[in-house]
Design a protein around this motif. Sequence first.
Motif, mmCIF file in Angstrom:
data_model
loop_
_atom_site.group_PDB
_atom_site.id
_atom_site.type_symbol
_atom_site.label_atom_id
_atom_site.label_comp_id
_atom_site.label_asym_id
_atom_site.label_seq_id
_atom_site.Cartn_x
_atom_site.Cartn_y
_atom_site.Cartn_z
ATOM 1 N N PHE A 323 0.829 -1.209 0.000
ATOM 2 C CA PHE A 323 0.000 0.000 0.000
ATOM 3 C C PHE A 323 0.865 1.261 0.000
ATOM 4 C CE2 PHE A 323 -2.434 3.408 1.907
ATOM 5 C CZ PHE A 323 -3.644 3.323 1.246
ATOM 6 N N ALA A 324 1.908 1.281 0.831
ATOM 7 C CA ALA A 324 2.713 2.496 0.973
ATOM 8 C C ALA A 324 3.469 2.817 -0.313
ATOM 9 C CB ALA A 324 3.683 2.344 2.141
ATOM 10 N N SER A 325 4.031 1.792 -0.968
ATOM 11 C CA SER A 325 4.793 2.077 -2.183
ATOM 12 C C SER A 325 3.874 2.451 -3.344
ATOM 13 C CB SER A 325 5.695 0.899 -2.552
ATOM 14 O OG SER A 325 4.957 -0.283 -2.721
ATOM 15 N N ASP A 326 2.698 1.817 -3.443
ATOM 16 C CA ASP A 326 1.729 2.244 -4.455
ATOM 17 C C ASP A 326 1.257 3.674 -4.178
ATOM 18 O OD1 ASP A 326 1.881 -0.106 -5.880
ATOM 19 O OD2 ASP A 326 -0.073 -0.883 -5.248
ATOM 20 N N ALA A 327 1.044 3.986 -2.910
ATOM 21 C CA ALA A 327 0.624 5.347 -2.551
ATOM 22 C C ALA A 327 1.713 6.353 -2.897
ATOM 23 C CB ALA A 327 0.291 5.420 -1.063
ATOM 24 N N ALA A 328 2.964 6.014 -2.644
ATOM 25 C CA ALA A 328 4.065 6.924 -2.961
ATOM 26 C C ALA A 328 4.123 7.215 -4.453
ATOM 27 C CB ALA A 328 5.387 6.334 -2.486
ATOM 28 N N MET A 329 3.866 6.203 -5.279
ATOM 29 C CA MET A 329 3.874 6.418 -6.729
ATOM 30 C C MET A 329 2.758 7.365 -7.134
ATOM 31 S SD MET A 329 5.862 5.293 -9.203
ATOM 32 C CE MET A 329 5.904 6.915 -9.962
ATOM 33 N N ARG A 330 1.570 7.176 -6.546
ATOM 34 C CA ARG A 330 0.440 8.055 -6.885
ATOM 35 C C ARG A 330 0.671 9.475 -6.394
ATOM 36 N NH1 ARG A 330 -2.500 3.354 -5.318
ATOM 37 N NH2 ARG A 330 -2.752 4.223 -3.229
ATOM 38 N N VAL A 331 1.151 9.595 -5.165
ATOM 39 C CA VAL A 331 1.323 10.926 -4.573
ATOM 40 C C VAL A 331 2.413 11.709 -5.292
ATOM 41 C CG1 VAL A 331 2.076 12.130 -2.478
ATOM 42 C CG2 VAL A 331 0.402 10.279 -2.314
ATOM 43 N N THR A 332 3.513 11.071 -5.617
ATOM 44 C CA THR A 332 4.585 11.795 -6.316
ATOM 45 C C THR A 332 4.161 12.179 -7.736
ATOM 46 O OG1 THR A 332 5.625 9.686 -6.955
ATOM 47 C CG2 THR A 332 6.445 10.776 -4.955
ATOM 48 N N THR A 333 3.396 11.317 -8.395
ATOM 49 C CA THR A 333 2.886 11.654 -9.726
ATOM 50 C C THR A 333 1.956 12.858 -9.650
ATOM 51 O OG1 THR A 333 3.047 9.347 -10.431
ATOM 52 C CG2 THR A 333 1.633 10.779 -11.728
ATOM 53 N N PRO A 349 12.238 19.358 -6.698
ATOM 54 C CA PRO A 349 12.514 17.935 -6.482
ATOM 55 C C PRO A 349 11.369 16.994 -6.829
ATOM 56 C CG PRO A 349 12.088 19.017 -4.391
ATOM 57 C CD PRO A 349 12.117 20.101 -5.427
ATOM 58 N N ALA A 350 10.250 17.504 -7.341
ATOM 59 C CA ALA A 350 9.096 16.646 -7.605
ATOM 60 C C ALA A 350 9.432 15.532 -8.585
ATOM 61 C CB ALA A 350 7.930 17.482 -8.137
ATOM 62 N N GLU A 351 10.153 15.850 -9.658
ATOM 63 C CA GLU A 351 10.469 14.819 -10.650
ATOM 64 C C GLU A 351 11.411 13.768 -10.074
ATOM 65 O OE1 GLU A 351 13.573 14.330 -12.418
ATOM 66 O OE2 GLU A 351 14.564 15.787 -11.111
ATOM 67 N N ARG A 352 12.333 14.175 -9.203
ATOM 68 C CA ARG A 352 13.237 13.209 -8.564
ATOM 69 C C ARG A 352 12.459 12.294 -7.631
ATOM 70 N NH1 ARG A 352 15.859 13.373 -3.689
ATOM 71 N NH2 ARG A 352 15.661 15.636 -3.434
ATOM 72 N N LEU A 353 11.534 12.856 -6.860
ATOM 73 C CA LEU A 353 10.732 12.045 -5.951
ATOM 74 C C LEU A 353 9.885 11.036 -6.718
ATOM 75 C CD1 LEU A 353 9.599 14.884 -3.514
ATOM 76 C CD2 LEU A 353 11.250 13.077 -3.022
ATOM 77 N N MET A 354 9.364 11.443 -7.863
ATOM 78 C CA MET A 354 8.563 10.536 -8.685
ATOM 79 C C MET A 354 9.422 9.387 -9.201
ATOM 80 S SD MET A 354 6.386 11.546 -12.084
ATOM 81 C CE MET A 354 5.588 10.315 -13.096
ATOM 82 N N ARG A 355 10.638 9.693 -9.646
ATOM 83 C CA ARG A 355 11.528 8.638 -10.139
ATOM 84 C C ARG A 355 11.957 7.703 -9.007
ATOM 85 N NH1 ARG A 355 16.063 10.447 -11.243
ATOM 86 N NH2 ARG A 355 15.897 12.709 -10.973
ATOM 87 N N GLU A 356 12.165 8.265 -7.832
ATOM 88 C CA GLU A 356 12.579 7.449 -6.694
ATOM 89 C C GLU A 356 11.455 6.538 -6.208
ATOM 90 O OE1 GLU A 356 15.985 10.364 -4.725
ATOM 91 O OE2 GLU A 356 13.954 10.397 -3.933
ATOM 92 N N ALA A 357 10.234 7.035 -6.253
ATOM 93 C CA ALA A 357 9.111 6.249 -5.745
ATOM 94 C C ALA A 357 8.962 4.929 -6.495
ATOM 95 C CB ALA A 357 7.816 7.058 -5.830
ATOM 96 N N LYS A 358 9.291 4.931 -7.770
ATOM 97 C CA LYS A 358 9.057 3.739 -8.584
ATOM 98 C C LYS A 358 9.806 2.527 -8.054
ATOM 99 C CE LYS A 358 7.384 1.144 -11.512
ATOM 100 N NZ LYS A 358 5.959 0.775 -11.355
ATOM 101 N N VAL A 359 11.038 2.722 -7.611
ATOM 102 C CA VAL A 359 11.846 1.577 -7.177
ATOM 103 C C VAL A 359 11.250 0.899 -5.951
ATOM 104 C CG1 VAL A 359 13.458 2.757 -5.594
ATOM 105 C CG2 VAL A 359 14.235 0.786 -6.943
ATOM 106 N N LEU A 360 10.485 1.636 -5.164
ATOM 107 C CA LEU A 360 9.924 1.078 -3.939
ATOM 108 C C LEU A 360 8.823 0.061 -4.215
ATOM 109 C CD1 LEU A 360 9.871 4.398 -1.901
ATOM 110 C CD2 LEU A 360 11.540 2.547 -1.745
#
Length: 383
Positions: A323-333, A349-360
Motif C-alpha cells: 500500500f505504501a509504495s503504491d501510494a508513494a507512486m500516486r502521490v509523487t505523480t 525535487p518533484a520529478e526526482r521524488l517521482m523517479r525514486e518512488a518507482k523503485v519502492l
Amino acid sequence: MERTLPTREAADLLELTRDLAVKEIAPRAAGDEEAGAFPRDLFTLLGGAGLLGLPYAAEYGGGEQPYEVYLQVVEELASSWLAVGLGLSVHTLSCFPLAGHGTEAQRAAWLPDMLGGDLLGAYCLSEADSGSDAAALTTRAQAGPEGYRIDGAKSWITHGGAADFYTLFARTGAPDSGGRGISCLHVPAGTEGVSADAPEAKMGMRSSPTAAVRFDGARVPEEARIGAEGEGFAIALAALDSGRLGIAACAVGVAQAALDLAAGYARRRRQFGRPIGDFQGLSFMLADMATQVEAARELYLAAARRRDAGRAFGRQAAMAKLFASDAAMRVTTDAVQVLGGYGYTVDFPAERLMREAKVLQIVEGTNQIQRMVIGRHLAKEHE
C-alpha cells in the motif's frame, strides 16, 4: 505531521534525526543525486549519532528501540533523501541475520562495528535468474576442511561495491534442495575473490549504488556461517518481513516530501487572483494525497506494533509495503501535476521524488509478490 511516540527518548531520537536531516542530509540530495555520488560519510555520521543500529541490542552498540520508533527514523531520513533512508533500511536488513541468529562470539566480534558506522552492509539474496523465486538461487558455498568456497553472482545489490560486508545466502545443499539447502554467510567485502560490477545506470536513486556482486572462489571460515547449515532461507524470509516495513517507511517519507512540496507550492502559486490551492480541482487532489500518506503511515506503524508485541506480522508487513509504495507512486505523480511545468523540471525535487518512488514498488519483493504473500496468508487463515 503529528507523531505518536512511546517515550521521551524516542521523541529525542526523532528530533535528532530531523535536525541531521535538515542540516546535513537534505542540502546534499539534489547535487549528489545528479553526480551519482554515494554519501558514505553520512552513514558514518548516522552511526556516530546512534541511529544505525536502533532496533538492536544495546550491549552491541544498538539503540534497543522498538520497530515503531526505528521506522519513523527511517521515514524521516527518506523524506530528506531516499538514498539515505533506504540505505539505513538495507543496512538494518543486512545486520538482521547476525543479530537474531548469530552466536555470542559472532555478535561480539562483528556487531559493534556494524552498528557503530564503521562497517556498512549489503544483503545478497537476489540473482539474475532467481529474483522473485529466491529459493532457486544457484550461488554455491562448498564446505571443506578450511571452511566454505563460494562461487556465483548476486544481482541488484544495494551498496554493491560500496559495502564493507555482504550478508550472503548461498546453496550448501544439493542443486535440487530448494529452500532447505540454503545457508547464510557473513562475507567481508575485502575477501579475495569478491568483486562488484560497475553500478547500474538507474532511473532514480543514482546516489545509491546497485550492482552485481561476484564470488569467484572466495573462501570464508566455517565460523562465517550464521545459523545452522540449511537454515539460511528461513532466516532470509524472516529478515524480509522486517525489511518490508523499512521499505514502507521509506515510501511514506518520499510521499510526505512530495505532499509537502505540492501543498506549499499550491499556497504560494497564484492564478486568476488567488492561490491555486483554493481551486476545488487541486484542493481535492491534495486531500487525496494527504489521505494516502496518513493511511500508509498508520498501516506500517500498526504492523510494527505487532512485531514489537511478538505477534505474527508477515501479512501486515506485505500489506504495508504494497500500500505504501503504491501510494508513494500516486502521490509523487500528483505532486508533479500540481507543480505543472515546474514539476517536470529539475529546479524542483518533484520529478526526482517521482523517479525514486518507482523503485519502492520493486525492491524487497515486487508488489505482485506482496499480493501473493497476502493471498497465501489469507488462504491459510481460512483453511
